[in-house]
Design a protein around this motif. Sequence first.
Motif, PDB file in Angstrom:
ATOM      1  N   SER A   3      -2.253  13.141  -1.561  1.00 42.41           N
ATOM      2  CA  SER A   3      -3.565  13.670  -1.937  1.00 42.41           C
ATOM      3  C   SER A   3      -3.804  13.542  -3.433  1.00 42.41           C
ATOM      4  O   SER A   3      -4.894  13.166  -3.870  1.00 42.41           O
ATOM      5  N   PHE A   4      -2.779  13.826  -4.230  1.00 40.92           N
ATOM      6  CA  PHE A   4      -2.920  13.787  -5.687  1.00 40.92           C
ATOM      7  C   PHE A   4      -3.147  12.365  -6.186  1.00 40.92           C
ATOM      8  O   PHE A   4      -4.053  12.113  -6.993  1.00 40.92           O
ATOM      9  N   HIS A   5      -2.359  11.419  -5.712  1.00 37.93           N
ATOM     10  CA  HIS A   5      -2.422  10.063  -6.244  1.00 37.93           C
ATOM     11  C   HIS A   5      -3.574   9.250  -5.677  1.00 37.93           C
ATOM     12  O   HIS A   5      -4.092   8.351  -6.356  1.00 37.93           O
ATOM     13  N   LEU A   6      -3.991   9.535  -4.447  1.00 36.98           N
ATOM     14  CA  LEU A   6      -5.079   8.761  -3.829  1.00 36.98           C
ATOM     15  C   LEU A   6      -6.415   9.487  -3.875  1.00 36.98           C
ATOM     16  O   LEU A   6      -7.431   8.937  -3.438  1.00 36.98           O
ATOM     17  N   ASP A   7      -6.402  10.730  -4.393  1.00 32.16           N
ATOM     18  CA  ASP A   7      -7.624  11.531  -4.506  1.00 32.16           C
ATOM     19  C   ASP A   7      -8.313  11.697  -3.144  1.00 32.16           C
ATOM     20  O   ASP A   7      -9.490  11.400  -2.972  1.00 32.16           O
ATOM     21  N   VAL A   8      -7.523  12.166  -2.175  1.00 36.14           N
ATOM     22  CA  VAL A   8      -8.039  12.431  -0.835  1.00 36.14           C
ATOM     23  C   VAL A   8      -7.752  13.898  -0.504  1.00 36.14           C
ATOM     24  O   VAL A   8      -6.932  14.543  -1.164  1.00 36.14           O
ATOM     25  N   PRO A   9      -8.416  14.470   0.503  1.00 34.74           N
ATOM     26  CA  PRO A   9      -8.188  15.884   0.850  1.00 34.74           C
ATOM     27  C   PRO A   9      -6.732  16.172   1.176  1.00 34.74           C
ATOM     28  O   PRO A   9      -6.069  15.399   1.881  1.00 34.74           O
ATOM     29  N   PHE A  55     -11.504  23.198   7.372  1.00 36.70           N
ATOM     30  CA  PHE A  55     -10.431  22.326   6.915  1.00 36.70           C
ATOM     31  C   PHE A  55      -9.540  22.950   5.841  1.00 36.70           C
ATOM     32  O   PHE A  55      -8.595  22.318   5.385  1.00 36.70           O
ATOM     33  N   GLY A  56      -9.835  24.174   5.426  1.00 37.07           N
ATOM     34  CA  GLY A  56      -8.980  24.858   4.479  1.00 37.07           C
ATOM     35  C   GLY A  56      -9.115  24.336   3.061  1.00 37.07           C
ATOM     36  O   GLY A  56      -9.916  23.429   2.773  1.00 37.07           O
ATOM     37  N   SER A  57      -8.316  24.906   2.160  1.00 34.66           N
ATOM     38  CA  SER A  57      -8.344  24.502   0.751  1.00 34.66           C
ATOM     39  C   SER A  57      -6.973  24.782   0.147  1.00 34.66           C
ATOM     40  O   SER A  57      -6.822  25.690  -0.671  1.00 34.66           O
ATOM     41  N   VAL A  58      -5.986  24.019   0.561  1.00 36.00           N
ATOM     42  CA  VAL A  58      -4.619  24.270   0.124  1.00 36.00           C
ATOM     43  C   VAL A  58      -4.469  24.108  -1.383  1.00 36.00           C
ATOM     44  O   VAL A  58      -3.603  24.730  -2.003  1.00 36.00           O
ATOM     45  N   LEU A  59      -5.320  23.297  -2.014  1.00 32.76           N
ATOM     46  CA  LEU A  59      -5.247  23.098  -3.462  1.00 32.76           C
ATOM     47  C   LEU A  59      -5.950  24.213  -4.230  1.00 32.76           C
ATOM     48  O   LEU A  59      -5.919  24.209  -5.463  1.00 32.76           O
TER      49      LEU A  59
END
Length: 289
Positions: free
Chosen positions: A246-252, A130-134
């Motif tokens: 992703s940032f605001h909802l804390d999801v991948p 699933f990668g790790s764009v962050l």
Amino acid sequence: MIESSLITPFTEFEFMRRALAGCLALAFGATPVGVFLLLRRMSLMGDAMAHAILPGAALGYLAFGLSLGAMTIGGIIAGLVVALAAGLVARSSILKEDTSLAAFYLLSIATGVMIVSLRGRNLDLLHVLFGSVLALDDNSLMLISSISTLSLLALALLYRPLVLECFDSAFLRGVSAASPIAHYGFLVLVVLNLVSGFHALGTLMAVGIMILPAAAARLWVRQLPAMIGLAVLIALVSGVSGLLVSFHLDVPAGPSIILVTGLVYIASLALAPGGMLGSRLDRRPHFES
């Protein structure tokens, strides 16, 4: 309030700026390649190729851990081997190329997951799939940017034969010696951009940033330059929106980007002139200019 929600995450957090840079590079490099995949009716081949790079990346991981260079080289080699093997099977047996690609795709993903599982943990397997764009670092960004730049230069050089091959490959083979260069050069570009997307979005979703924006753009416009431009714009907006979600909802982040792109595609499918409802609303009399 709106400014803090939309801009502050990128101004205050370096990992968000790196993720944004990676999404921008993928949008400019991988998405135009996806447009040609769509026009060549090779969208499912792109998905199969995305999974084909998994064994090579997994072998690189098994030998050197989460090494950018090892996983990149392994993924490129595996992707090219599967592409050439599928073509060889299609030309030397009664099986079509889509069948051979499906077979190699299934073998590839099973082999890759097995290899990672021999040494890795669940977290490592999720990173590969699933990668790790962050979590993109300088080396990853340099790799993605380099592949995007190379892709744009190659597409500029191969633009005319690629356009001809999309609409009449037999004609191109008959009038130009550039046909094999365009065909195999394009396959190499597909593999390179899938490997590039793999580092940010993983093998399971790397093809999403290539195909979904292209499919949405195809529903709105017919001219190829406009289609490429709109697809890139959709990829850019989807990348930024997915990162914010992703940032605001804390999801991948990776799935968020692809889901936002998918929502744009569904909206286009419903409303665009080439979609399900738009085509009915845009009906005109046969002799209307």
